[in-house]
Design a protein around this motif. Structure first.
Motif, PDB file in Angstrom:
ATOM      1  N   MET A 189      -4.715 -41.506  -5.480  1.00 23.50           N
ATOM      2  CA  MET A 189      -4.356 -40.212  -6.057  1.00 23.50           C
ATOM      3  C   MET A 189      -5.184 -39.080  -5.454  1.00 23.50           C
ATOM      4  N   GLU A 190      -6.450 -39.357  -5.198  1.00 16.11           N
ATOM      5  CA  GLU A 190      -7.293 -38.317  -4.602  1.00 16.11           C
ATOM      6  C   GLU A 190      -6.800 -37.943  -3.213  1.00 16.11           C
ATOM      7  N   ARG A 191      -6.396 -38.944  -2.425  1.00 18.31           N
ATOM      8  CA  ARG A 191      -5.845 -38.654  -1.090  1.00 18.31           C
ATOM      9  C   ARG A 191      -4.545 -37.865  -1.194  1.00 18.31           C
ATOM     10  N   VAL A 192      -3.698 -38.237  -2.131  1.00 17.50           N
ATOM     11  CA  VAL A 192      -2.423 -37.524  -2.312  1.00 17.50           C
ATOM     12  C   VAL A 192      -2.686 -36.069  -2.668  1.00 17.50           C
ATOM     13  N   MET A 193      -3.603 -35.836  -3.612  1.00 18.58           N
ATOM     14  CA  MET A 193      -3.893 -34.471  -4.040  1.00 18.58           C
ATOM     15  C   MET A 193      -4.523 -33.664  -2.907  1.00 18.58           C
ATOM     16  N   GLU A 194      -5.341 -34.320  -2.109  1.00 15.32           N
ATOM     17  CA  GLU A 194      -5.976 -33.629  -0.984  1.00 15.32           C
ATOM     18  C   GLU A 194      -4.934 -33.233   0.050  1.00 15.32           C
TER      19      GLU A 194
ATOM     20  N   GLY B 209      -1.630 -54.738  -4.197  1.00 14.33           N
ATOM     21  CA  GLY B 209      -0.419 -54.227  -3.591  1.00 14.33           C
ATOM     22  C   GLY B 209      -0.679 -53.733  -2.192  1.00 14.33           C
ATOM     23  N   ASP B 210       0.187 -52.860  -1.724  1.00  8.18           N
ATOM     24  CA  ASP B 210       0.082 -52.278  -0.394  1.00  8.18           C
ATOM     25  C   ASP B 210      -0.412 -50.846  -0.550  1.00  8.18           C
ATOM     26  N   ASP B 211      -1.577 -50.554   0.040  1.00  9.84           N
ATOM     27  CA  ASP B 211      -2.206 -49.243  -0.120  1.00  9.84           C
ATOM     28  C   ASP B 211      -1.305 -48.123   0.397  1.00  9.84           C
ATOM     29  N   LEU B 212      -0.714 -48.316   1.590  1.00  5.79           N
ATOM     30  CA  LEU B 212       0.123 -47.269   2.175  1.00  5.79           C
ATOM     31  C   LEU B 212       1.402 -47.061   1.369  1.00  5.79           C
ATOM     32  N   LEU B 213       1.988 -48.157   0.857  1.00  8.77           N
ATOM     33  CA  LEU B 213       3.183 -48.012   0.029  1.00  8.77           C
ATOM     34  C   LEU B 213       2.862 -47.275  -1.262  1.00  8.77           C
ATOM     35  N   CYS B 214       1.710 -47.575  -1.861  1.00 10.43           N
ATOM     36  CA  CYS B 214       1.319 -46.864  -3.069  1.00 10.43           C
ATOM     37  C   CYS B 214       1.104 -45.378  -2.786  1.00 10.43           C
ATOM     38  N   TYR B 215       0.510 -45.086  -1.620  1.00 15.47           N
ATOM     39  CA  TYR B 215       0.341 -43.685  -1.235  1.00 15.47           C
ATOM     40  C   TYR B 215       1.713 -43.010  -1.126  1.00 15.47           C
ATOM     41  N   THR B 216       2.662 -43.681  -0.453  1.00 15.71           N
ATOM     42  CA  THR B 216       4.006 -43.117  -0.295  1.00 15.71           C
ATOM     43  C   THR B 216       4.647 -42.881  -1.655  1.00 15.71           C
ATOM     44  N   LEU B 217       4.515 -43.853  -2.553  1.00 12.65           N
ATOM     45  CA  LEU B 217       5.106 -43.747  -3.887  1.00 12.65           C
ATOM     46  C   LEU B 217       4.615 -42.486  -4.593  1.00 12.65           C
ATOM     47  N   PHE B 218       3.296 -42.335  -4.704  1.00 12.14           N
ATOM     48  CA  PHE B 218       2.758 -41.228  -5.487  1.00 12.14           C
ATOM     49  C   PHE B 218       2.818 -39.903  -4.736  1.00 12.14           C
TER      50      PHE B 218
ATOM     51  N   ALA C 131       9.000 -28.760  -8.069  1.00 10.96           N
ATOM     52  CA  ALA C 131       9.788 -28.467  -9.269  1.00 10.96           C
ATOM     53  C   ALA C 131       9.062 -27.544 -10.227  1.00 10.96           C
ATOM     54  N   SER C 132       7.747 -27.347 -10.035  1.00 15.32           N
ATOM     55  CA  SER C 132       6.977 -26.504 -10.950  1.00 15.32           C
ATOM     56  C   SER C 132       7.253 -25.029 -10.684  1.00 15.32           C
ATOM     57  N   PRO C 133       7.295 -24.230 -11.727  1.00  9.74           N
ATOM     58  CA  PRO C 133       7.424 -22.775 -11.526  1.00  9.74           C
ATOM     59  C   PRO C 133       6.137 -22.205 -10.933  1.00  9.74           C
ATOM     60  N   GLN C 134       6.203 -20.964 -10.426  1.00 10.56           N
ATOM     61  CA  GLN C 134       5.013 -20.294  -9.902  1.00 10.56           C
ATOM     62  C   GLN C 134       3.935 -20.257 -10.994  1.00 10.56           C
ATOM     63  N   ARG C 135       2.688 -20.523 -10.570  1.00  8.66           N
ATOM     64  CA  ARG C 135       1.524 -20.565 -11.461  1.00  8.66           C
ATOM     65  C   ARG C 135       1.675 -21.678 -12.506  1.00  8.66           C
ATOM     66  N   GLY C 136       2.395 -22.708 -12.146  1.00 10.72           N
ATOM     67  CA  GLY C 136       2.551 -23.852 -13.039  1.00 10.72           C
ATOM     68  C   GLY C 136       1.407 -24.827 -12.875  1.00 10.72           C
ATOM     69  N   GLU C 137       1.582 -25.990 -13.446  1.00 13.14           N
ATOM     70  CA  GLU C 137       0.514 -26.988 -13.451  1.00 13.14           C
ATOM     71  C   GLU C 137       1.123 -28.369 -13.257  1.00 13.14           C
ATOM     72  N   VAL C 138       0.457 -29.208 -12.473  1.00 12.92           N
ATOM     73  CA  VAL C 138       0.838 -30.605 -12.298  1.00 12.92           C
ATOM     74  C   VAL C 138      -0.322 -31.457 -12.783  1.00 12.92           C
ATOM     75  N   ARG C 139      -0.050 -32.280 -13.772  1.00 14.28           N
ATOM     76  CA  ARG C 139      -1.090 -33.154 -14.321  1.00 14.28           C
ATOM     77  C   ARG C 139      -0.776 -34.595 -13.951  1.00 14.28           C
ATOM     78  N   ILE C 140      -1.820 -35.309 -13.516  1.00 14.77           N
ATOM     79  CA  ILE C 140      -1.689 -36.717 -13.154  1.00 14.77           C
ATOM     80  C   ILE C 140      -2.612 -37.515 -14.055  1.00 14.77           C
ATOM     81  N   ARG C 141      -2.058 -38.492 -14.740  1.00 14.25           N
ATOM     82  CA  ARG C 141      -2.842 -39.266 -15.702  1.00 14.25           C
ATOM     83  C   ARG C 141      -2.839 -40.744 -15.290  1.00 14.25           C
ATOM     84  N   LEU C 142      -4.019 -41.321 -15.219  1.00  8.76           N
ATOM     85  CA  LEU C 142      -4.182 -42.749 -14.959  1.00  8.76           C
ATOM     86  C   LEU C 142      -4.751 -43.400 -16.208  1.00  8.76           C
TER      87      LEU C 142
END
Length: 602
Positions: A465-470, A498-507, A517-528
């Motif tokens: 998730m950190e790589r995806v967000m970066e 699992g497969d690290d690269l596939l999980c990266y692709t998924l998320f 899909a978020s409006p301007q000045r929106g927020e994306v929250r990721i919960r684990l």
């Protein structure tokens, strides 16, 4: 010639009219009382029939004109029947002279003139037949009571003839008829052109009859005979108008609409290459649409339709599964849906989607309704897409590998400065990314085919998730969308096999979709979190349109993104499933959209 046909629809009708006229003329010469009785009874029967027609079709008649006429002519017929029975020589009402039938005649014509005038004024309104019937009943019974109780003015005096009231009343009645003729134009749109001309001619006949009835002195005068012929013609014409406007015209309009709808349906089925069929499960009676005949290579109605005939065109390898689906639907009273290969009469191989369902018709027999849609073009497009994907996956790998190799060799050259060396490193790095994308694409293709074999290793979803967000930070910054990662650590939380690269692709696909899909000045929250399984939820403020919710994870389904491919959520589902996990979503105006993924922990 066309207007003549409004009055006479056939030569048989003309002949019948001439025959009746000749018979009545003969009766009038030998027995005037019989002539009068027959002509008046004809009018009475016609008037009662008009009420019966209006009553039987009251739910279908849109015109207040016909309802009002039907209600009024019942009571006009009642008064005319009394007039017939009271006529001199009938002997039904002893103690009364020729004044009684004349009074009843005038009362009936006043009621008829008022009815035609009111009908014209209220032609476009919806009228309740019961209310109209009892309204005219009160008026008709009031006139009859006034006559028999002596309140109605005298109309005929023996030895003197017609009274002034009678003559003035005939003129007043003519005025009523002419006013009714003027208001008839208001009803033309609802009763139709043919009925308009018939009623107009009927009113003209009625005016002629009233004028003739102002001249006679004896109740056996010639003007009285001609006037009754005019009345018979008037009632016949208005009856024909009611039949035309109340029955013939609505049915003609209905048949035209049905034919038009049938032609539109056939045109639509032809454009969509969509045939339909039905089978009565009790009798075996089967029907096909014209397009189904054409799809199989027949001319419409060339062959007797049957389920066996369709089966002869289905590919032998696909027929057993189709039959199994149909048998299951028959037992469970459900639907079936299967894509099959079929061949036309010319031997051309094609593809079709066959669907059907069992209809329970209540107390009647069950029926199997189905459709047969040619999907050859779609299958060819899918095959072309698959071929292009295959070419992309395999044929681009060789030149891309060469680019990476040349970039690595160039990077090792001694005479490059730092800026040049950095540029070459970027070429190689992007080449590796491109090669990895091709490899991922090939993996997805194998997942679709069910041939993918995953080499499972420990994967830390927090790091993924950190790589995806970066990697998506710049895109989120451009859209002014804030990232937030929420973790609820527990033993083994966020760790799977699992497969690290596939999980990266998924998320990466899910988070990128959330950002877009978020409006301007929106927020994306990721919960684990850990709920017996590793669970990741990606939430954003946007809402999934209703039109795509049912097919949210289907291939090529996208909405609101001009460059969207419709593969992000589709590939995410494939990757989740190949890991033994699951994926789903919820969306609403109040809560936004949350896509969740569950994966087995290591």
């Amino acid at each position: 010639m066309k207007k003549v046909l409004y009055v006479f629809d056939s030569w048989l009708e003309v002949a019948a009219g001439l025959f009746i006229t000749v018979v009545l003329v003969l009766f009038s010469s030998y027995n005037f009382l019989l002539f009068h009785t027959l002509s008046e009874l004809f009018s009475v029967v016609v008037a009662f029939s008009m009420f019966v027609l209006a009553y039987s079709s009251r739910e279908r008649i849109q015109s207040g004109y016909l309802i009002l006429l039907g209600a009024a002519y019942f009571h006009i017929a009642t008064i005319d029947l009394l007039h017939t029975l009271a006529f001199k020589g009938m002997g039904v009402f002893p103690g009364h002279d020729a004044n009684l039938p004349t009074q009843l005649w005038i009362a009936g014509r006043y009621l008829e003139g008022c009815a035609l005038l009111v009908a014209g004024l209220l032609a476009s309104r919806r009228i309740n037949l019961t209310a109209a019937f009892w309204g005219y009943a009160l008026l008709g019974m009031g006139l009859i009571a006034g006559i028999f109780m002596g309140y109605f003015p005298d109309c005929y005096v023996d030895g003197q003839g017609l009274t002034p009231f009678k003559r003035i009343s005939e003129i007043a009645i003519c005025v009523l008829f002419l006013l009714a003729l003027l208001t008839l134009g208001r009803a033309r749109a609802v009763i139709g052109r043919a009925a308009y001309w018939l009623i107009s001619l009927s009113i003209v006949f009625s005016v002629g009859a009233e004028l003739l009835f102002t001249f006679y002195v004896s109740v056996y005068d010639l003007s009285l005979i001609v006037g009754h012929f005019a009345k018979v013609g008037s009632f016949y014409l208005i009856f024909k108008a009611v039949v035309e406007a109340g029955y013939a015209r609505p049915q003609d309009v209905l048949f035209r609409k049905l034919n038009s709808s049938r032609e539109e349906l056939q045109a639509a089925q032809g454009l969509a290459r969509f045939g339909s069929w039905h089978e009565n499960l009790e009798t075996g009676e089967t029907g096909w649409s014209d397009e189904l005949y054409r799809l199989l290579g027949y001319s419409p109605r060339e062959m007797a339709p049957s389920g066996r005939l369709i089966e002869r065109h289905i590919h032998p390898d696909d027929l057993p599964s189709l039959q199994a689906d149909m048998d299951k639907a028959l037992v469970e009273k459900s639907m079936f849906d299967r894509e099959v290969r079929y061949s036309t009469t010319s031997g051309q191989a094609r593809h079709a989607r066959v669907m059907g369902r069992v209809l329970d018709l209540g107390n009647g027999p069950e029926r199997l309704d189905g459709s047969f849609q040619d999907i050859t073009d779609r299958k060819q497009a899918e095959q072309l897409r698959a071929d292009v994907d295959s070419i992309t996956r395999h044929d681009l790998r060789t030149p891309l590998s060469s680019i990476i190799s040349y970039a690595e060799l160039l990077h090792d050259e001694q005479d490059l400065n730092e800026e040049q060396r950095d540029m070459v490193a970027r070429i190689a790095g992007n080449g590796f990314k491109m090669l990895d994308l091709l490899n991922r694409s090939l993996d997805l293709y194998r997942m679709e085919q069910g041939t993918f074999e995953m080499s499972a290793r420990p994967v830390n979803l927090s790091l993924v998730m950190e790589r995806v967000m970066e990697d998506l930070a710049e895109k989120a910054k451009r859209r002014q969308v804030a990232f937030m990662l929420e973790e609820y650590p527990s033993e083994g939380s966020g760790r799977i096999r699992g497969d690290d690269l596939l999980c990266y692709t998924l998320f990466a696909n899910l988070v990128q979709n959330a950002v877009e899909a978020s409006p301007q000045r929106g927020e994306v929250r990721i919960r684990l979190e850990n709920n017996g399984q590793a669970r990741a939820t990606v939430w954003n403020d946007g809402v999934v349109p209703e039109s795509v919710r049912e097919h949210f994870f289907d291939k090529y389904v996208t909405s609101g993104k001009p460059k969207g491919t419709g593969l992000g959520t589709y590939s995410a589902r494939l990757i989740a499933q190949v890991h033994g996990g699951d994926i789903g979503f919820s969306t609403s105006e109040d809560e936004g959209t949350a896509v969740w993924v569950t994966l087995p922990k290591s």
